[in-house]
Design a protein around this motif. Structure first.
Motif, mmCIF file in Angstrom:
data_model
loop_
_atom_site.group_PDB
_atom_site.id
_atom_site.type_symbol
_atom_site.label_atom_id
_atom_site.label_comp_id
_atom_site.label_asym_id
_atom_site.label_seq_id
_atom_site.Cartn_x
_atom_site.Cartn_y
_atom_site.Cartn_z
ATOM 1 N N GLY A 29 4.494 4.756 -0.106
ATOM 2 C CA GLY A 29 4.588 5.517 1.818
ATOM 3 C C GLY A 29 3.240 5.250 2.551
ATOM 4 N N GLY A 30 2.191 5.422 2.332
ATOM 5 C CA GLY A 30 1.022 5.500 2.414
ATOM 6 C C GLY A 30 0.862 4.321 3.148
ATOM 7 N N PHE A 31 1.300 3.319 3.163
ATOM 8 C CA PHE A 31 1.110 2.482 3.584
ATOM 9 C C PHE A 31 2.066 1.780 5.115
ATOM 10 N N SER A 32 3.249 2.747 4.818
ATOM 11 C CA SER A 32 4.565 2.201 5.292
ATOM 12 C C SER A 32 3.852 2.984 7.307
ATOM 13 N N ARG A 33 2.908 3.661 6.425
ATOM 14 C CA ARG A 33 3.055 4.868 7.626
ATOM 15 C C ARG A 33 1.784 4.869 8.229
ATOM 16 N N GLY A 34 0.932 3.346 7.600
ATOM 17 C CA GLY A 34 0.250 3.057 8.264
ATOM 18 C C GLY A 34 -1.699 3.651 8.200
ATOM 19 N N SER A 35 -1.303 4.394 6.844
ATOM 20 C CA SER A 35 -2.936 5.435 6.727
ATOM 21 C C SER A 35 -3.523 4.376 5.811
ATOM 22 N N GLY B 264 2.177 -7.231 -11.753
ATOM 23 C CA GLY B 264 3.177 -7.651 -11.119
ATOM 24 C C GLY B 264 4.428 -6.930 -10.864
ATOM 25 N N TRP B 265 4.377 -5.381 -11.345
ATOM 26 C CA TRP B 265 5.768 -4.480 -11.339
ATOM 27 C C TRP B 265 5.471 -4.134 -9.846
ATOM 28 N N TYR B 266 3.879 -3.607 -9.709
ATOM 29 C CA TYR B 266 4.137 -2.686 -8.975
ATOM 30 C C TYR B 266 3.896 -3.388 -7.326
ATOM 31 N N THR B 267 3.863 -5.414 -7.788
ATOM 32 C CA THR B 267 3.435 -6.401 -6.199
ATOM 33 C C THR B 267 4.791 -5.978 -6.147
ATOM 34 N N SER B 268 6.102 -6.539 -7.567
ATOM 35 C CA SER B 268 7.126 -7.573 -7.176
ATOM 36 C C SER B 268 8.020 -5.590 -6.316
ATOM 37 N N LYS B 269 7.572 -3.991 -6.732
ATOM 38 C CA LYS B 269 8.593 -3.620 -5.987
ATOM 39 C C LYS B 269 8.138 -3.382 -4.928
ATOM 40 N N THR B 270 6.465 -3.902 -4.429
ATOM 41 C CA THR B 270 5.720 -4.041 -2.709
ATOM 42 C C THR B 270 6.906 -4.571 -1.779
ATOM 43 N N GLN B 271 6.933 -5.601 -2.864
ATOM 44 C CA GLN B 271 8.138 -6.439 -1.788
ATOM 45 C C GLN B 271 9.076 -6.099 -2.033
ATOM 46 N N LYS B 272 9.497 -5.138 -2.413
ATOM 47 C CA LYS B 272 11.002 -4.633 -2.427
ATOM 48 C C LYS B 272 11.503 -3.229 -1.336
ATOM 49 N N VAL B 273 10.521 -2.806 -1.330
ATOM 50 C CA VAL B 273 10.201 -1.438 -0.886
ATOM 51 C C VAL B 273 9.466 -1.724 1.088
ATOM 52 N N ASP C 64 0.631 -12.381 -0.690
ATOM 53 C CA ASP C 64 0.167 -11.752 0.326
ATOM 54 C C ASP C 64 -0.902 -10.845 -0.220
ATOM 55 N N ALA C 65 -1.774 -11.158 -0.417
ATOM 56 C CA ALA C 65 -2.907 -10.228 -1.240
ATOM 57 C C ALA C 65 -3.530 -9.542 -0.590
ATOM 58 N N TYR C 66 -3.693 -9.690 0.547
ATOM 59 C CA TYR C 66 -4.103 -8.808 1.598
ATOM 60 C C TYR C 66 -2.965 -7.521 1.791
ATOM 61 N N ASN C 67 -2.059 -7.881 1.855
ATOM 62 C CA ASN C 67 -0.990 -6.470 1.936
ATOM 63 C C ASN C 67 -0.735 -5.726 1.049
ATOM 64 N N GLN C 68 -0.629 -6.803 -0.253
ATOM 65 C CA GLN C 68 -1.002 -6.339 -1.151
ATOM 66 C C GLN C 68 -1.201 -4.588 -2.140
ATOM 67 N N TYR C 69 -2.886 -5.856 -1.391
ATOM 68 C CA TYR C 69 -4.059 -5.081 -1.796
ATOM 69 C C TYR C 69 -3.821 -3.438 -0.848
ATOM 70 N N LEU C 70 -3.193 -3.259 0.216
ATOM 71 C CA LEU C 70 -3.069 -2.211 0.872
ATOM 72 C C LEU C 70 -2.257 -1.683 0.181
ATOM 73 N N ASN C 71 -0.933 -1.524 0.231
ATOM 74 C CA ASN C 71 -0.443 -1.323 -0.400
ATOM 75 C C ASN C 71 -0.395 -0.938 -2.265
ATOM 76 N N TYR C 72 -0.941 -0.802 -2.698
ATOM 77 C CA TYR C 72 -1.701 -1.125 -4.054
ATOM 78 C C TYR C 72 -2.696 0.481 -4.335
ATOM 79 N N HIS C 73 -3.829 -0.010 -2.830
ATOM 80 C CA HIS C 73 -4.502 1.427 -2.835
ATOM 81 C C HIS C 73 -4.003 2.664 -1.963
ATOM 82 N N GLU C 74 -2.849 3.048 -1.441
ATOM 83 C CA GLU C 74 -2.534 3.712 -0.575
ATOM 84 C C GLU C 74 -1.072 4.205 -0.651
ATOM 85 N N GLY C 75 -0.793 3.074 -1.969
ATOM 86 C CA GLY C 75 0.668 3.787 -1.991
ATOM 87 C C GLY C 75 1.780 3.023 -0.947
#
Length: 199
Positions: free
Chosen positions: A156-162, A127-136, A143-154
């Motif tokens: 910074g990684g997601f924002s860089r398109g890793s 819950g904490w992680y998904t909340s921070k993903t929305q903020k960051v 949005d489970a699809y992009n939440q999971y990509l953030n979860y997996h890549e972090g």
């Protein structure tokens, strides 16, 4: 006689406690998961209220990460197929969280006694992680699809398109999204019954 009854009660409590960490038998239906483990439903409702993330999103992510196993770890690596030389990461527990990320969660939430092999703590972490993903990164908590990509890549990684460089990862995220949608539909049909204790 009394001593024997007390021992039996203690043994029963121990056995039940051991069973509580076992993965749910029916993992394809969120209603059946919560019916088997009503305490998980209570935790999921609390996490949703605290962080604003609907229960079915972290539950779908947790299924992907550990299949709801408390002691899940990445597989051991072997040199020449026989000599173990460590795991690829420190990820552990229900949510497969690395040491450093768990330390960040503990520091920011003050939940210093939390454990990754405790369902309550692991789901609160998600819950904490998904909340921070929305903020960051501006990703909806629904949005489970992009939440999971953030979860997996972090973040910074997601924002860089890793994630775009990992052809294998995108289908996995789609599976998480599909499971989240399925869990959502199931949960709509049983949430009230679960909350009332009728289910």
């Amino acid at each position: 006689m009394v001593r024997g009854a007390a021992w039996l009660a203690l043994l029963s409590a121990s056995l039940l406690g051991g069973c509580s960490s076992q993965p749910p038998k029916q993992q394809e239906d969120l209603c059946l998961i919560f019916a088997e483990k009503p305490e998980w439903h209570t935790v999921a409702e609390d996490v949703s209220k605290r962080w604003g993330t609907p229960a079915f999103v972290p539950m779908a992510m947790m299924y992907q990460e550990s299949s709801f196993r408390a002691d899940a770890r990445p597989p051991m690596r072997y040199f020449l197929g026989i000599i173990p030389y460590g795991r690829p990461s420190t990820a552990y527990g229900y949510a497969q969280v690395k040491d450093e990320t768990w330390a960040d969660y503990q520091r920011e939430t003050g939940n210093n006694w939390s454990n990754r092999d405790n369902f309550d703590d692991a789901l609160d972490f998600m819950g904490w992680y998904t909340s921070k993903t929305q903020k960051v990164n501006g990703i909806s908590k629904w949005d489970a699809y992009n939440q999971y990509l953030n979860y997996h890549e972090g973040w910074g990684g997601f924002s860089r398109g890793s994630h775009l460089q990992k052809a294998w990862l995108l289908p996995v995220a789609r599976k998480v999204d599909e499971r989240s949608r399925r869990y959502s539909m199931q949960y709509k049909g049983c949430k009230d019954s679960l909350s009332s204790g009728w289910f």
